[in-house]
Scaffold this motif. Structure first.
Motif, PDB file in Angstrom:
ATOM      1  N   MET A  19      -7.397   0.621  -3.502  1.00  0.00           N
ATOM      2  CA  MET A  19      -7.009  -0.330  -4.545  1.00  0.00           C
ATOM      3  C   MET A  19      -8.186  -1.208  -4.952  1.00  0.00           C
ATOM      4  O   MET A  19      -8.421  -1.436  -6.147  1.00  0.00           O
ATOM      5  CB  MET A  19      -5.840  -1.202  -4.068  1.00  0.00           C
ATOM      6  N   ASP A  20      -8.933  -1.678  -3.965  1.00  0.00           N
ATOM      7  CA  ASP A  20     -10.097  -2.520  -4.249  1.00  0.00           C
ATOM      8  C   ASP A  20     -11.149  -1.751  -5.038  1.00  0.00           C
ATOM      9  O   ASP A  20     -11.714  -2.254  -6.018  1.00  0.00           O
ATOM     10  CB  ASP A  20     -10.713  -3.052  -2.955  1.00  0.00           C
ATOM     11  N   ASP A  21     -11.406  -0.509  -4.594  1.00  0.00           N
ATOM     12  CA  ASP A  21     -12.422   0.316  -5.257  1.00  0.00           C
ATOM     13  C   ASP A  21     -12.044   0.617  -6.708  1.00  0.00           C
ATOM     14  O   ASP A  21     -12.920   0.699  -7.579  1.00  0.00           O
ATOM     15  CB  ASP A  21     -12.620   1.635  -4.503  1.00  0.00           C
ATOM     16  N   ARG A  22     -10.757   0.790  -6.963  1.00  0.00           N
ATOM     17  CA  ARG A  22     -10.300   1.137  -8.307  1.00  0.00           C
ATOM     18  C   ARG A  22      -9.942  -0.098  -9.144  1.00  0.00           C
ATOM     19  O   ARG A  22      -9.555   0.033 -10.306  1.00  0.00           O
ATOM     20  CB  ARG A  22      -9.077   2.059  -8.229  1.00  0.00           C
ATOM     21  N   GLY A  23     -10.058  -1.265  -8.532  1.00  0.00           N
ATOM     22  CA  GLY A  23      -9.742  -2.484  -9.266  1.00  0.00           C
ATOM     23  C   GLY A  23      -8.270  -2.666  -9.546  1.00  0.00           C
ATOM     24  O   GLY A  23      -7.887  -3.330 -10.516  1.00  0.00           O
ATOM     25  N   VAL A  24      -7.423  -2.082  -8.679  1.00  0.00           N
ATOM     26  CA  VAL A  24      -5.965  -2.189  -8.859  1.00  0.00           C
ATOM     27  C   VAL A  24      -5.485  -3.453  -8.156  1.00  0.00           C
ATOM     28  O   VAL A  24      -5.752  -3.659  -6.965  1.00  0.00           O
ATOM     29  CB  VAL A  24      -5.241  -0.956  -8.279  1.00  0.00           C
ATOM     30  N   VAL A  25      -4.781  -4.293  -8.882  1.00  0.00           N
ATOM     31  CA  VAL A  25      -4.295  -5.567  -8.339  1.00  0.00           C
ATOM     32  C   VAL A  25      -2.771  -5.549  -8.283  1.00  0.00           C
ATOM     33  O   VAL A  25      -2.108  -5.150  -9.254  1.00  0.00           O
ATOM     34  CB  VAL A  25      -4.766  -6.749  -9.210  1.00  0.00           C
TER      35      VAL A  25
ATOM     36  N   TYR B 146       0.738   2.441  -4.864  1.00  0.00           N
ATOM     37  CA  TYR B 146      -0.063   2.106  -3.687  1.00  0.00           C
ATOM     38  C   TYR B 146       0.752   1.275  -2.700  1.00  0.00           C
ATOM     39  O   TYR B 146       0.714   1.524  -1.482  1.00  0.00           O
ATOM     40  CB  TYR B 146      -1.308   1.317  -4.104  1.00  0.00           C
ATOM     41  N   ILE B 147       1.493   0.300  -3.236  1.00  0.00           N
ATOM     42  CA  ILE B 147       2.261  -0.603  -2.373  1.00  0.00           C
ATOM     43  C   ILE B 147       3.377   0.158  -1.657  1.00  0.00           C
ATOM     44  O   ILE B 147       3.608  -0.027  -0.453  1.00  0.00           O
ATOM     45  CB  ILE B 147       2.853  -1.771  -3.186  1.00  0.00           C
ATOM     46  N   THR B 148       4.075   1.024  -2.392  1.00  0.00           N
ATOM     47  CA  THR B 148       5.174   1.779  -1.770  1.00  0.00           C
ATOM     48  C   THR B 148       4.653   2.705  -0.683  1.00  0.00           C
ATOM     49  O   THR B 148       5.229   2.787   0.417  1.00  0.00           O
ATOM     50  CB  THR B 148       5.931   2.607  -2.829  1.00  0.00           C
ATOM     51  N   LEU B 149       3.556   3.408  -0.973  1.00  0.00           N
ATOM     52  CA  LEU B 149       2.986   4.310   0.035  1.00  0.00           C
ATOM     53  C   LEU B 149       2.491   3.506   1.241  1.00  0.00           C
ATOM     54  O   LEU B 149       2.680   3.910   2.400  1.00  0.00           O
ATOM     55  CB  LEU B 149       1.842   5.114  -0.577  1.00  0.00           C
ATOM     56  N   ALA B 150       1.875   2.355   0.983  1.00  0.00           N
ATOM     57  CA  ALA B 150       1.417   1.498   2.080  1.00  0.00           C
ATOM     58  C   ALA B 150       2.600   1.011   2.918  1.00  0.00           C
ATOM     59  O   ALA B 150       2.505   0.920   4.148  1.00  0.00           O
ATOM     60  CB  ALA B 150       0.636   0.307   1.525  1.00  0.00           C
ATOM     61  N   ASN B 151       3.720   0.699   2.255  1.00  0.00           N
ATOM     62  CA  ASN B 151       4.927   0.285   2.983  1.00  0.00           C
ATOM     63  C   ASN B 151       5.413   1.386   3.915  1.00  0.00           C
ATOM     64  O   ASN B 151       5.845   1.130   5.051  1.00  0.00           O
ATOM     65  CB  ASN B 151       6.042  -0.068   1.989  1.00  0.00           C
TER      66      ASN B 151
ATOM     67  N   ALA C  29      -4.916   0.462   5.616  1.00  0.00           N
ATOM     68  CA  ALA C  29      -6.236  -0.084   5.287  1.00  0.00           C
ATOM     69  C   ALA C  29      -6.945   0.783   4.242  1.00  0.00           C
ATOM     70  O   ALA C  29      -7.628   0.265   3.342  1.00  0.00           O
ATOM     71  CB  ALA C  29      -7.088  -0.188   6.549  1.00  0.00           C
ATOM     72  N   LYS C  30      -6.777   2.105   4.356  1.00  0.00           N
ATOM     73  CA  LYS C  30      -7.395   3.012   3.385  1.00  0.00           C
ATOM     74  C   LYS C  30      -6.833   2.786   1.977  1.00  0.00           C
ATOM     75  O   LYS C  30      -7.569   2.816   0.994  1.00  0.00           O
ATOM     76  CB  LYS C  30      -7.160   4.463   3.807  1.00  0.00           C
ATOM     77  N   ILE C  31      -5.517   2.559   1.924  1.00  0.00           N
ATOM     78  CA  ILE C  31      -4.893   2.321   0.612  1.00  0.00           C
ATOM     79  C   ILE C  31      -5.400   1.017   0.023  1.00  0.00           C
ATOM     80  O   ILE C  31      -5.698   0.928  -1.175  1.00  0.00           O
ATOM     81  CB  ILE C  31      -3.355   2.307   0.749  1.00  0.00           C
TER      82      ILE C  31
ATOM     83  N   TYR D 102       3.600   3.792   5.257  1.00  0.00           N
ATOM     84  CA  TYR D 102       2.661   3.874   6.386  1.00  0.00           C
ATOM     85  C   TYR D 102       2.837   2.694   7.335  1.00  0.00           C
ATOM     86  O   TYR D 102       2.764   2.849   8.561  1.00  0.00           O
ATOM     87  CB  TYR D 102       1.225   3.904   5.865  1.00  0.00           C
ATOM     88  N   ALA D 103       3.071   1.496   6.769  1.00  0.00           N
ATOM     89  CA  ALA D 103       3.241   0.310   7.609  1.00  0.00           C
ATOM     90  C   ALA D 103       4.466   0.448   8.501  1.00  0.00           C
ATOM     91  O   ALA D 103       4.446   0.084   9.685  1.00  0.00           O
ATOM     92  CB  ALA D 103       3.363  -0.933   6.732  1.00  0.00           C
ATOM     93  N   THR D 104       5.552   0.984   7.958  1.00  0.00           N
ATOM     94  CA  THR D 104       6.772   1.192   8.732  1.00  0.00           C
ATOM     95  C   THR D 104       6.524   2.157   9.889  1.00  0.00           C
ATOM     96  O   THR D 104       7.083   2.005  10.977  1.00  0.00           O
ATOM     97  CB  THR D 104       7.895   1.748   7.834  1.00  0.00           C
ATOM     98  N   ALA D 105       5.657   3.143   9.638  1.00  0.00           N
ATOM     99  CA  ALA D 105       5.337   4.128  10.676  1.00  0.00           C
ATOM    100  C   ALA D 105       4.253   3.625  11.626  1.00  0.00           C
ATOM    101  O   ALA D 105       3.856   4.346  12.557  1.00  0.00           O
ATOM    102  CB  ALA D 105       4.898   5.432  10.019  1.00  0.00           C
TER     103      ALA D 105
END
Length: 481
Positions: free
Chosen positions: A338-344, A315-320, A332-334, A322-325
């Motif tokens: 993460m919140d919905d799936r309880g991923v910390v 999640y973090i890598t994919l968010a990175n 925000a969707k990622i 998207y953030a770079t782009a």
């Protein structure tokens, strides 16, 4: 005969335990029978009892029996020490090893190998050096696999020069030693030397195995030697008659993806006879991050979400990416997923050993007794770095906040805090070695290059992937990691 029967029963119980059969209660019944029949005075029976409890997962009982045994031999000591390491209770294992040394009983090569491998796993080079010194004093056998464990320990702890020295002192290095040194050189930013040692391995008459080639491909990956890496990859099967493993495929995809050769990477994935695993997809995703390949990054991430949806790194890598782009809606969707799936997100953790005491830091940590001094030092250092041309890399800061806040968030990453603490608590010119549980970020990598030049320090950072040796403004990875 009664003793032999008792031992046989205990061994059978221990073997059953190793086969995951719940038989601790059977072992305890045998233990009670031994006491009732008066067999508890025999040292061999006590040793078998301790072994049974250890293999049944009852390490406290195993230690209790071990402590009661009068005539403990080196085999009993080694087994008990090994059980602690198997149960991830390394401090107790190391402590018991020191008790063995004080007992006057001489450890054997199995004892040394077990302790040194534990030192390698925990990056405990200080203790490993003490073990090495003791081995030297009593005259260890350079032909033994304890010598191989020394090469492995120094390689994993980042002391690659000593690892080379130990190997060169071995009359006939075994494959484990060669492989450890090849992998160590690759991780330590010495890919050419790694490949030279591989050629020496071949000249020695030793035959490389599948693990050896993982180190070779790793060396090519972190030197950007794409064509050479492909040559070695195809030689695994064609020249050496070995079968490809999932690790080989992950390495070659990593090599191609890092170099932006995504078409070749996709072709190899399509032709694989085995199903791509999480390491391969993670390698592909990492390459997509470097080159901003959004389409393939999404494909790799989707595959990883199916394999291990609980892993925050994807999640973090994919968010990175998207953030770079600048795709903040996707970021925000990622976050929401993460919140919905309880991923910390796993917190970044760095540590440094100063005067045999380990100091641990989290991002933005203020709990350390020297926090005020550390932050003041970093504040002054930041000004000097910017004067030298340092520009904070905020591309991978996920929060869509002001640039100044992004810079502040970056400068308090755990590895920077650990490096700063190392500088202010050691004499000028002293090398610094920091360990981190995650991959170091791009900004920290850039910042530590500047710090090494300004402070005239050699700074070694061991992250989750490799060693980075910073010196005079450069890194051993050549900015390719």
């Amino acid at each position: 005969m009664r003793i032999i029967n008792a031992i046989s029963l205990l061994v059978s119980s221990a073997l059953a335990a190793s086969a995951a059969i719940p038989c601790l209660h059977i072992g305890k019944e045998i233990h009670g029978h031994i006491i009732r029949t008066g067999l508890d005075s025999d040292a061999v029976v006590w040793s078998a009892l301790s072994d049974m409890y250890g293999k049944c997962g009852s390490i406290e009982e195993a230690r209790h029996i071990f402590d009661k045994t009068v005539d403990r031999d080196v085999v009993s000591w080694t087994a008990m020490i090994g059980r602690y390491f198997e149960e991830k209770r390394s401090e107790e294992g190391f402590a018991l090893f020191m008790n063995l040394i004080r007992s006057g009983i001489r450890p054997n090569e199995f004892t040394f190998a077990g302790v040194l491998n534990a030192c390698a796993d925990h990056a405990a080079e200080g203790l490993g050096k003490q073990v090495h010194g003791y081995m030297t004093r009593i005259g260890f056998d350079p032909f033994s696999f304890a010598a191989s464990a020394l090469v492995h320990m120094y390689s994993k702890c980042g002391n690659i020069e000593t690892a080379k020295m130990v190997l060169k002192g071995m009359p006939y290095p075994d494959l484990v030693s060669w492989t450890s040194l090849i992998s160590g050189c690759a991780q330590h930013g010495q890919p050419e030397e790694a490949l030279q040692f591989f050629e020496l391995l071949l000249k020695s008459g030793s035959q490389p195995d599948q693990i050896t080639f993982v180190g070779v491909l790793f060396a090519c990956t972190h030197a950007g030697l794409v064509d050479k890496g492909l040559e070695y990859f195809y030689s695994i099967k064609e020249k050496h008659g070995l079968t490809y493993t999932a690790n080989h495929y992950a390495c070659i995809i990593d090599l191609l993806a890092r170099s932006g050769r995504f078409k070749e990477a996709e072709d190899i994935i399509d032709e694989m006879p085995i199903k791509p695993d999480k390491f391969l997809w993670a390698s592909l995703l990492s390459g997509c991050r470097i080159h901003g390949n959004l389409e393939l990054a999404t494909q790799a991430a989707e595959a990883l979400f199916e394999i291990e949806p609980e892993n925050p790194a994807t999640y973090i890598t994919l968010a990175n990416i998207y953030a770079t782009a600048g795709m903040w809606d996707e970021v925000a969707k990622i976050r929401k997923t993460m919140d919905d799936r309880g991923v910390v997100k796993k917190p970044g953790l760095s540590w440094i050993e100063i005067k045999r005491e380990v100091h641990v830091f989290l991002v933005g940590d203020t709990s350390h007794p020297n926090s005020k001094e550390i932050y003041e030092f970093l504040g002054e250092l930041s000004k000097r770095m910017k004067e030298e041309g340092y520009v904070p890399d905020t591309n991978f800061v996920l929060h869509d906040v002001e640039e100044e806040q992004k810079e502040q968030n970056l400068f308090y990453h755990s590895e920077k805090l650990a490096v700063a603490f190392g500088i202010i608590t050691t004499p000028p010119g002293t090398p610094i070695k920091v360990f981190k549980n995650l991959r170091t970020c791009v900004d920290c990598h850039t910042a530590i290059k500047f710090i090494s030049k300004i402070m005239k320090r050699k700074i070694i950072v061991r992250d989750s992937n490799r060693f980075h040796c910073f010196e005079d403004g450069s890194c051993s990875c050549r900015d390719y990691w």
